[in-house]
Structures are given as C-alpha cells and as structure tokens.
Design an enzyme around this catalytic site. Sequence first.
Site, PDB file in Angstrom:
ATOM      1  N   HIS A 249      44.994  34.986  35.702  1.00 23.08           N
ATOM      2  CA  HIS A 249      44.167  36.182  36.181  1.00 23.08           C
ATOM      3  C   HIS A 249      44.673  36.945  37.188  1.00 23.08           C
ATOM      4  O   HIS A 249      45.903  36.901  37.668  1.00 23.08           O
ATOM      5  CB  HIS A 249      42.712  35.317  36.701  1.00 23.08           C
TER       6      HIS A 249
ATOM      7  N   HIS B 206      46.707  35.586  40.343  1.00 22.19           N
ATOM      8  CA  HIS B 206      48.205  35.288  40.117  1.00 22.19           C
ATOM      9  C   HIS B 206      48.953  36.700  39.835  1.00 22.19           C
ATOM     10  O   HIS B 206      49.973  36.418  40.670  1.00 22.19           O
ATOM     11  CB  HIS B 206      48.214  34.502  38.582  1.00 22.19           C
TER      12      HIS B 206
ATOM     13  N   CYS C 273      37.960  16.838  45.071  1.00 24.32           N
ATOM     14  CA  CYS C 273      37.815  18.138  44.419  1.00 24.32           C
ATOM     15  C   CYS C 273      38.959  18.494  43.431  1.00 24.32           C
ATOM     16  O   CYS C 273      40.001  18.707  44.030  1.00 24.32           O
ATOM     17  CB  CYS C 273      37.814  19.185  45.345  1.00 24.32           C
TER      18      CYS C 273
ATOM     19  N   CYS D  79      40.827  22.150  43.746  1.00 22.97           N
ATOM     20  CA  CYS D  79      41.922  21.942  44.696  1.00 22.97           C
ATOM     21  C   CYS D  79      42.671  20.993  44.458  1.00 22.97           C
ATOM     22  O   CYS D  79      43.658  21.027  45.270  1.00 22.97           O
ATOM     23  CB  CYS D  79      40.952  21.762  46.288  1.00 22.97           C
TER      24      CYS D  79
ATOM     25  N   CYS E  60      32.232  21.442  47.012  1.00 13.93           N
ATOM     26  CA  CYS E  60      33.318  22.147  47.546  1.00 13.93           C
ATOM     27  C   CYS E  60      33.187  23.534  47.497  1.00 13.93           C
ATOM     28  O   CYS E  60      32.788  24.246  46.323  1.00 13.93           O
ATOM     29  CB  CYS E  60      34.553  22.165  46.706  1.00 13.93           C
TER      30      CYS E  60
ATOM     31  N   HIS F 168      34.929  25.599  44.981  1.00  9.31           N
ATOM     32  CA  HIS F 168      34.602  25.259  43.392  1.00  9.31           C
ATOM     33  C   HIS F 168      33.358  24.700  43.255  1.00  9.31           C
ATOM     34  O   HIS F 168      33.279  23.520  42.747  1.00  9.31           O
ATOM     35  CB  HIS F 168      35.938  24.201  42.774  1.00  9.31           C
TER      36      HIS F 168
ATOM     37  N   LYS G 266      32.547  36.806  44.622  1.00  6.22           N
ATOM     38  CA  LYS G 266      33.814  35.960  44.131  1.00  6.22           C
ATOM     39  C   LYS G 266      33.813  36.297  42.702  1.00  6.22           C
ATOM     40  O   LYS G 266      32.725  36.144  41.989  1.00  6.22           O
ATOM     41  CB  LYS G 266      33.550  34.605  44.528  1.00  6.22           C
TER      42      LYS G 266
ATOM     43  N   LYS H 289      33.902  33.867  36.008  1.00  4.12           N
ATOM     44  CA  LYS H 289      33.278  34.106  34.633  1.00  4.12           C
ATOM     45  C   LYS H 289      32.071  34.403  34.235  1.00  4.12           C
ATOM     46  O   LYS H 289      31.577  35.245  33.380  1.00  4.12           O
ATOM     47  CB  LYS H 289      34.224  33.138  33.610  1.00  4.12           C
TER      48      LYS H 289
HETATM   49  N1  MSP Z   1      49.107  25.079  41.931  1.00  5.72           N
HETATM   50  C1  MSP Z   1      48.721  25.669  43.230  1.00  5.72           C
HETATM   51  C2  MSP Z   1      50.002  26.268  44.209  1.00  5.72           C
HETATM   52  C3  MSP Z   1      50.899  25.163  44.341  1.00  5.72           C
HETATM   53  S1  MSP Z   1      52.342  26.157  45.041  1.00  5.72           S
HETATM   54  C4  MSP Z   1      53.421  24.916  45.305  1.00  5.72           C
HETATM   55  C5  MSP Z   1      47.587  26.584  43.137  1.00  5.72           C
HETATM   56  N2  MSP Z   1      47.414  27.376  41.979  1.00  5.72           N
HETATM   57  S2  MSP Z   1      46.376  28.407  41.642  1.00  5.72           S
HETATM   58  O1  MSP Z   1      46.712  28.718  40.345  1.00  5.72           O
HETATM   59  O2  MSP Z   1      45.119  28.154  41.906  1.00  5.72           O
HETATM   60  O3  MSP Z   1      46.854  29.757  42.373  1.00  5.72           O
HETATM   61  C6  MSP Z   1      46.644  30.081  43.721  1.00  5.72           C
HETATM   62  C7  MSP Z   1      47.290  31.153  44.193  1.00  5.72           C
HETATM   63  O4  MSP Z   1      46.796  32.254  43.229  1.00  5.72           O
HETATM   64  C8  MSP Z   1      46.620  31.688  45.461  1.00  5.72           C
HETATM   65  O5  MSP Z   1      47.195  31.314  46.517  1.00  5.72           O
HETATM   66  C9  MSP Z   1      46.934  33.098  45.429  1.00  5.72           C
HETATM   67  O6  MSP Z   1      48.118  33.434  45.476  1.00  5.72           O
HETATM   68  C10 MSP Z   1      46.682  33.400  43.973  1.00  5.72           C
HETATM   69  N3  MSP Z   1      45.283  33.741  44.107  1.00  5.72           N
HETATM   70  C11 MSP Z   1      44.208  33.336  42.982  1.00  5.72           C
HETATM   71  N4  MSP Z   1      42.975  33.865  43.076  1.00  5.72           N
HETATM   72  C12 MSP Z   1      43.049  34.897  44.124  1.00  5.72           C
HETATM   73  C13 MSP Z   1      42.286  36.044  44.214  1.00  5.72           C
HETATM   74  N5  MSP Z   1      40.998  36.204  43.906  1.00  5.72           N
HETATM   75  N6  MSP Z   1      42.932  36.951  45.061  1.00  5.72           N
HETATM   76  C14 MSP Z   1      44.246  36.796  45.420  1.00  5.72           C
HETATM   77  N7  MSP Z   1      44.852  35.867  45.100  1.00  5.72           N
HETATM   78  C15 MSP Z   1      44.404  34.940  44.618  1.00  5.72           C
HETATM   79  O7  MSP Z   1      46.827  26.585  44.023  1.00  5.72           O
END
Ligand code: MSP
Length: 513
Positions: free
Chosen positions: A24, A27, A132, A135, A150, A153, A303, A306
């Site tokens: 999304h 990422h 959770c 997380c 949480c 989530h 936030k 979906k």
């Molecule tokens: N797998 C763990 C990270 C492990 S790193 C050793 C994780 N993954 S995640 O898929 O949840 O991705 C989290 C990261 O995605 C956040 O830290 C951020 O970089 C990015 N984002 C996810 N949602 C976001 C927003 N709404 N806005 C900006 N970035 C965010 O946590």
Amino acid sequence: MPNRKHPMKSYITTPIYYVNGSPHIGHAYTSIVADILKRNRQALGVEMMLSTGVDEHGQKNQEAAADLGMEINAYLDMRCAEFREVFDRLGVQYDYFVRTSREGHKQAVAGMEQSIFDEGLIVKKAYTGTYCKGCEEFKKESDLTEDGQCPLHPTMKVEQTDETNYFLKMEPFREKLLQHIEDNPDFVTPTAFRNELKQMLSEPLEDLCISRPKSRVTLGVDLPFDTEFVTYVWFDALANYLTNVNWPSDGYEAWWAEVEHLIGKDILKPHGVYWPIMLMAAGLPLPKKLSVHSHWTGEGGVKMSKSIGNVVDPNEVIEMMGVDGLRWYLARHMRADSDSQISVELIRQAYNGELGNKIGNLLSRVAKFSNKNFEGKVPVAGTLTAEDETLRKTVLEAVSGLADWINLPEIPARVQAIVSAADAMNEYIDHQAPWSLFKNEETRERCGTVLYVTLDCQRMLFEALRQIIPASADKALTMLNAPKAATPWKPELDKLPGGTPLGEITALFPRVQ
Ligand code: MSP
C-alpha cells in the site's frame, strides 16, 4: 548553500514489509524516499547501497496464507513478486531485495542467536501476556485502549497467551543505550522521535521474548538451541540489515559503518530499543542513524482503512497520473513533524497545479515557441539584464538544495524550493512577455535572450528533479537536448548552448480531470 561534509559511502535501508496483504501507499512511501535519498547522494558521488524487501515470517503471514488456502511457499513467492513489481514500477533503484526466507539469512540469524545464548543473555521461562498479531508484539496493559485492544490494530483483537518461551535480557543494556543517544545527537532524527525513544528507555525494560513455540507459529527460523521453537519475527527481520551486506562474512564492515535505517514512527520501538540491544548483546556496533517519518492519513486526518474506503492504492494513482505524479506528492507533501493527508484528489491537485501548471506548461510554452520561431533551436543570448541575472541566481540557489546531502525530514522543503523557482520563472516569463517581444524586429534579439535564460534555467531545474521524478526529468532533458550532466553533479549556468537543436516537445504532465 555550502556543501555539507559527507561520507563517501552510504547504506540506506527501508523496513522490510509484512506480506500479509498487497503493498500500500505507506510501503511505497518509505521505499520511494529511500530511492530519492539514494539518487541525491549518488549525484554527489557517494557510493550507495539501498536495501528494501519483504518480511516473510511470523504468525500474521502464516495466517494470511492459510486464509487463502495456499501452500506457504507459493504464497510467499506470490506476495514477494507483487512487492517487487510495485517497487520496480515506482522506479525504486534498490541494490538488494530482501527475502527473509533466504537460506543465508536464516543461518546468520541462528548464528547471532547462538552467540547471544552463549553469552548467557537468553533465558527460558513461562510467560502470560497479551499479544497483538498486527504488531507481532506482546503488549502491556498500559499499551492498550480502554476496551483492551491495540490502538494500532483495533480490529485484529489482541490474544491472551500463556506459554514458555526464550527471552533476551534487555535491562543490562538500557543505561548504555541511553548514553549512546546522549553522545550521538544525530542517532535519531527528527528530535521529537529522539525524545520519544528516550522516554521509552526511561523505565526498566522487561526481557524481550525472542521465540514462538511451533505449536503456535511454524513460519520462522528454528532456534539453534531448541528446535521446538522458531525465532520471534522481529528478531529475525531486524537482522536483515546485517545479512543484506553479507554479515558475518568479511567486507560487511564498511557498509555497516554507514548504515541509516529509514522507518515509520510505528516501528520506533523495535528499531530504537530491541535492535540496538540485540546488537550490543552480539558485540556489534550500532547503526549510524535512525531516520523516522510520520504517517500518511486519509483526508480529514483519519487512518486509512479498507472499511472506510479511503485507502490510496499506488497502482490506481500510477494509472491516472503516472509514477511521477505519485512520487511527487509523496516527496513534496509529507510534513516533517506530523502526520500528513493523502487522497487521490489531493494527489490530482498537486499533479495538475504544481507539476502541470507550474513546471510542465512552462517548458511546453517556451520550448514550443523557440522551436517555431528560432528554427527549432535554443535561441542565442544577447546581453543579460539585471532581471535575467536575478532569475538565474534564484534558480541556481533553489536547485543547489539538491546538490547538497539531504536527510529524510528535509526532502519536502528542498522540493518546495524547486516549486518556488518555477514560480519565479513563470513570473519572469509573464513579465518579459517574449511573445510580444518577437513581434517587433528591434526587440527580437531580446526575445531570444529571454527564451535562452528560461530554457537554461529549466535545464538546471530538471537536472535537480532527476532525484525526485526521474522519468519525467529525463524526458524534459531529452526535449531540451541537454548535455549529460557530470557526476558529482553541481548545477552550473550556461550549459545549454544557444543553437542547440530542440527535441520533439510533448506535454510532460497531461492534465487529469
Ligand atoms: N515487518 C515490519 C518491519 C520490519 S523491519 C526490520 C513491519 N512491516 S509493515 O508492513 O507493517 O510496514 C511498516 C512500515 O511501512 C512503516 O514503518 C512505514 O515505513 C510504512 N508505513 C505503513 N503505513 C504507513 C503510513 N500510513 N504512512 C507512511 N508509512 C507507513 O512493520
């Protein structure tokens, strides 16, 4: 702007993303800003390494595969390909794409665990607690909302667990970590997150659970000292930053000494507390820097989810406005210190307004006019006036912001400076009115000078924008038939000689209704 002193090597990492769903906008964001920083530093002549990729282990991914009724490896391959495709599409020039299912990574994780175990820092004990899955973390009561969920989530429902597990002792390292943060003011940026981390370390730390019994989770790295357990997904995932550069084999040290982790604020604790303590326990140096960004929210600051229907799908934005429409919004409109809003409509406004009206149209107008009236060439300049020199100075200063080392929170302001330079160019052109100057034989040379000044300024502007919107910037430079800029890049005036034949001029950012 004076050039900052900077290292000659830089290793930038993004988080590795869970594969329990499709990629999304969040990422896309961290990986795009990582790419922007890479391009910026590369333009300064810095040798770069950028890693991004996927976090394939843990309960959440395991359950996502089961929900689709898919065999686990087929599921991981499918999601991994999906993430990779999006990053490729977005122009993210990663040097290494992480998969934690890679054999070499798993072996190195087990090696790290064994060495910490041998130091006597890992203990086995029973634990009752709230977990959770979102997380992938145990939660204290104070971490939960009033109704016991949480806050990150709320729809996932926390679980009660009563298990025997392995734990890493954290408290022996807390003071040392706090001291490191004190001694290294740049360890965490921006300051608000540095303070948040210090707050997290202000009270004694509980031991960190680093295992999951196979009765609950099988998708993970076996514990080397007890194969009834797999490694906790965060322990395994964080180690990617080392295994990507081939740790523990020789040669990783030079990259490791320059590593900078880009992360969203949601994962400050694992990166600011767990990871440094894991490294200290393993006798390894801490990362150089943690650069933390805030989050994108839906319009109105809610936030993205979906169920609300306000999730921005990167692929949908790309279909409408191209990759650069998306890269532009993400680079330009994130605030340094708080969450920022995003929606397809906000992206469309920025695309039409900033990219279309201010940057793209000016190029079309000036280049087309030169093409038609100056034999398809960049006009030759006559004597420059004070107004010409003022504009050139303004543009040169603005683009110089991208010829200087950029840190994550500084990206929006450096891009905004480019928009201000485009505003100045539009004002200049409106005021100079080359179309009127051309009508008169006596002012025709002046007309050529005005066009020359503008085209040469645009060349510098697009050279800078290669770091932000590379495909469009390259297209513009091809239209201008600009000579290839040298590396290290330093913006310079008069590098687009009068008489240069112009290429075919097409709309860079066609209007989106
Ligand atoms: N797998 C763990 C990270 C492990 S790193 C050793 C994780 N993954 S995640 O898929 O949840 O991705 C989290 C990261 O995605 C956040 O830290 C951020 O970089 C990015 N984002 C996810 N949602 C976001 C927003 N709404 N806005 C900006 N970035 C965010 O946590």
